[in-house]
Motif scaffolding. Structure first.
Motif, PDB file in Angstrom:
ATOM      1  N   ALA A  35       9.317 -10.767  39.979  1.00  0.00           N
ATOM      2  CA  ALA A  35      10.750 -11.514  40.960  1.00  0.00           C
ATOM      3  C   ALA A  35      12.415 -11.974  40.268  1.00  0.00           C
ATOM      4  O   ALA A  35      13.396 -11.529  40.035  1.00  0.00           O
ATOM      5  CB  ALA A  35      10.165 -11.891  41.686  1.00  0.00           C
ATOM      6  N   ASN A  36      11.768 -13.019  39.548  1.00  0.00           N
ATOM      7  CA  ASN A  36      12.762 -13.726  39.397  1.00  0.00           C
ATOM      8  C   ASN A  36      13.841 -12.899  37.962  1.00  0.00           C
ATOM      9  O   ASN A  36      14.255 -13.528  37.959  1.00  0.00           O
ATOM     10  CB  ASN A  36      12.740 -15.065  38.623  1.00  0.00           C
ATOM     11  N   ALA A  37      13.334 -12.417  37.038  1.00  0.00           N
ATOM     12  CA  ALA A  37      13.635 -11.724  36.168  1.00  0.00           C
ATOM     13  C   ALA A  37      14.739 -10.701  36.687  1.00  0.00           C
ATOM     14  O   ALA A  37      16.259 -10.155  36.047  1.00  0.00           O
ATOM     15  CB  ALA A  37      12.754 -11.196  35.210  1.00  0.00           C
ATOM     16  N   ASN A  38      13.866  -9.449  37.572  1.00  0.00           N
ATOM     17  CA  ASN A  38      14.228  -8.672  38.966  1.00  0.00           C
ATOM     18  C   ASN A  38      15.803  -9.241  39.027  1.00  0.00           C
ATOM     19  O   ASN A  38      16.650  -8.376  39.434  1.00  0.00           O
ATOM     20  CB  ASN A  38      13.711  -7.909  39.513  1.00  0.00           C
ATOM     21  N   ASP A  39      15.743 -10.841  40.069  1.00  0.00           N
ATOM     22  CA  ASP A  39      16.734 -11.635  40.268  1.00  0.00           C
ATOM     23  C   ASP A  39      17.955 -10.935  39.209  1.00  0.00           C
ATOM     24  O   ASP A  39      18.946 -11.058  39.724  1.00  0.00           O
ATOM     25  CB  ASP A  39      16.323 -12.908  41.315  1.00  0.00           C
ATOM     26  N   ALA A  40      17.871 -12.147  38.508  1.00  0.00           N
ATOM     27  CA  ALA A  40      18.524 -12.393  37.264  1.00  0.00           C
ATOM     28  C   ALA A  40      19.228 -10.203  37.024  1.00  0.00           C
ATOM     29  O   ALA A  40      20.636 -11.136  36.805  1.00  0.00           O
ATOM     30  CB  ALA A  40      18.139 -12.761  36.388  1.00  0.00           C
ATOM     31  N   TYR A  41      17.973 -10.059  36.685  1.00  0.00           N
ATOM     32  CA  TYR A  41      19.371  -8.151  36.512  1.00  0.00           C
ATOM     33  C   TYR A  41      19.967  -7.552  37.417  1.00  0.00           C
ATOM     34  O   TYR A  41      21.216  -7.408  37.074  1.00  0.00           O
ATOM     35  CB  TYR A  41      17.806  -7.561  36.264  1.00  0.00           C
ATOM     36  N   GLU A  43      17.006   2.980  42.516  1.00  0.00           N
ATOM     37  CA  GLU A  43      16.643   1.914  42.310  1.00  0.00           C
ATOM     38  C   GLU A  43      16.219   1.482  39.868  1.00  0.00           C
ATOM     39  O   GLU A  43      15.594   2.066  39.884  1.00  0.00           O
ATOM     40  CB  GLU A  43      14.779   1.955  42.609  1.00  0.00           C
ATOM     41  N   LEU A  44      16.839   0.080  40.526  1.00  0.00           N
ATOM     42  CA  LEU A  44      16.633  -0.131  39.040  1.00  0.00           C
ATOM     43  C   LEU A  44      15.663  -1.653  38.943  1.00  0.00           C
ATOM     44  O   LEU A  44      16.400  -2.588  39.768  1.00  0.00           O
ATOM     45  CB  LEU A  44      17.628  -0.340  38.381  1.00  0.00           C
ATOM     46  N   SER A  45      14.860  -1.902  38.389  1.00  0.00           N
ATOM     47  CA  SER A  45      13.965  -3.506  38.058  1.00  0.00           C
ATOM     48  C   SER A  45      13.300  -3.728  39.797  1.00  0.00           C
ATOM     49  O   SER A  45      14.086  -5.347  39.647  1.00  0.00           O
ATOM     50  CB  SER A  45      14.781  -4.709  37.206  1.00  0.00           C
ATOM     51  N   GLY A  46      13.076  -3.233  40.079  1.00  0.00           N
ATOM     52  CA  GLY A  46      12.557  -3.502  41.044  1.00  0.00           C
ATOM     53  C   GLY A  46      13.645  -3.544  42.588  1.00  0.00           C
ATOM     54  O   GLY A  46      13.234  -4.180  43.715  1.00  0.00           O
ATOM     55  N   TYR A  47      14.824  -3.138  42.298  1.00  0.00           N
ATOM     56  CA  TYR A  47      16.175  -3.313  43.297  1.00  0.00           C
ATOM     57  C   TYR A  47      16.739  -1.634  43.825  1.00  0.00           C
ATOM     58  O   TYR A  47      16.917  -1.174  43.141  1.00  0.00           O
ATOM     59  CB  TYR A  47      17.502  -4.214  42.816  1.00  0.00           C
ATOM     60  N   ASP A  48      17.396  -1.722  45.386  1.00  0.00           N
ATOM     61  CA  ASP A  48      18.244  -0.638  45.131  1.00  0.00           C
ATOM     62  C   ASP A  48      19.481  -1.366  45.724  1.00  0.00           C
ATOM     63  O   ASP A  48      19.821  -2.000  45.922  1.00  0.00           O
ATOM     64  CB  ASP A  48      17.309  -0.591  47.271  1.00  0.00           C
ATOM     65  N   PHE A  49      20.815  -0.228  44.862  1.00  0.00           N
ATOM     66  CA  PHE A  49      21.651  -0.595  44.562  1.00  0.00           C
ATOM     67  C   PHE A  49      22.656   0.230  45.590  1.00  0.00           C
ATOM     68  O   PHE A  49      22.780   1.653  45.668  1.00  0.00           O
ATOM     69  CB  PHE A  49      22.575  -0.732  42.753  1.00  0.00           C
TER      70      PHE A  49
END
Length: 256
Positions: free
Chosen positions: A152-158, A204-210
């Motif tokens: 989750a932390n890595a996805n946040d940073a991405y 959706e990229l690395s667990g995030y919706d843009f």
């Protein structure tokens, strides 16, 4: 008085089972009583039958699949039931089989192969496997949350970096086009050279919706985790390259 089996030898005792006179070579004492060799074997067999518990065989199979079979001397069958017990039906059949076989042994219709060492080794092995399985579960309970948190932390940073990259691309486009903002994401991705290396809107990229909203006077970029606290923990927003916000996401009722 001569021995019934050795006529040349003097008898020293009488077998209490068959009443024959026996010499010192034929004499066998069991618990202080005199038997001839044949009767001593019969007596030992009876004691063996009496010591074989039908209830214990069934209980052992109920507690540990296959252990009742090993108690009955059927080691291979015991291991087969143990490794197939996860299907449940072999476990149930094993309990019934252990009881049935033990009953035949106690009645003398079936000979038991005494293998107490196998029973002990099998029981100890099961205990060790159970402890090892418990330790693996404990380690998994500790490691999995840490791995999820790290992801989750890595996805946040991405996601944060992507929001900054999109904003930078829009600002570069505005500078190159006399202060005008792009009308669509295609204006950024299809330009020569492109301002964006790919499309991000509604992706959706690395667990995030843009989400990218473009309008005449500016823009708004939104990045939020697909599953709060699992694929990410932050909600990032950038407006017009000036207002950047970073908020903790909140689990909705469906996720909880």
């Amino acid at each position: 008085m001569k021995c019934a089996n050795h006529l040349e030898a003097d008898a020293v005792a009488t077998c209490i089972h068959c009443g024959q006179s026996i010499c010192s070579d034929c004499q066998v004492q069991l618990k202080g009583e005199n038997y001839c060799k044949d009767c001593s074997l019969v007596k030992a067999g009876q004691a063996k039958k009496a010591n074989h518990s039908v209830a214990l065989a069934a209980i052992l199979s109920f507690l540990i699949p296959g252990l009742g079979q090993i108690y009955n001397g059927q080691v291979r069958k015991g291991f087969l039931i143990f490794f197939t017990a996860w299907l449940v039906i072999p476990w149930v059949i094993g309990i019934i089989d252990a009881y049935s076989v033990a009953k035949k042994i106690s009645q003398g219709t079936l000979e038991a192969k005494s293998r107490p060492g196998c029973v002990i080794a099998f029981a100890v092995g099961v205990v060790i496997l159970s402890v090892a399985f418990f330790l693996l579960l404990l380690l998994a309970a500790i490691a999995i949350p840490n791995l999820l948190r790290a992801r989750a932390n890595a996805n946040d940073a991405y996601a944060k970096a992507v929001v900054a990259s999109i904003s930078s691309a829009i600002e570069s486009y505005r500078i190159d086009n006399n202060g005008n903002f792009p009308s669509s994401e295609a204006s950024l991705a299809e330009a020569k050279p492109p301002y964006l290396d790919r499309y991000y809107n509604n992706k959706e990229l690395s667990g995030y919706d843009f989400k990218i909203d473009l309008y005449t006077g500016g823009y708004r970029i939104l990045a939020q985790p697909r599953s709060c606290s699992i694929t990410g923990s932050k909600i990032y927003t950038m407006e017009n390259g000036k207002v950047f916000s970073e908020l903790e996401c909140q689990k909705n009722k469906e996720e909880q």
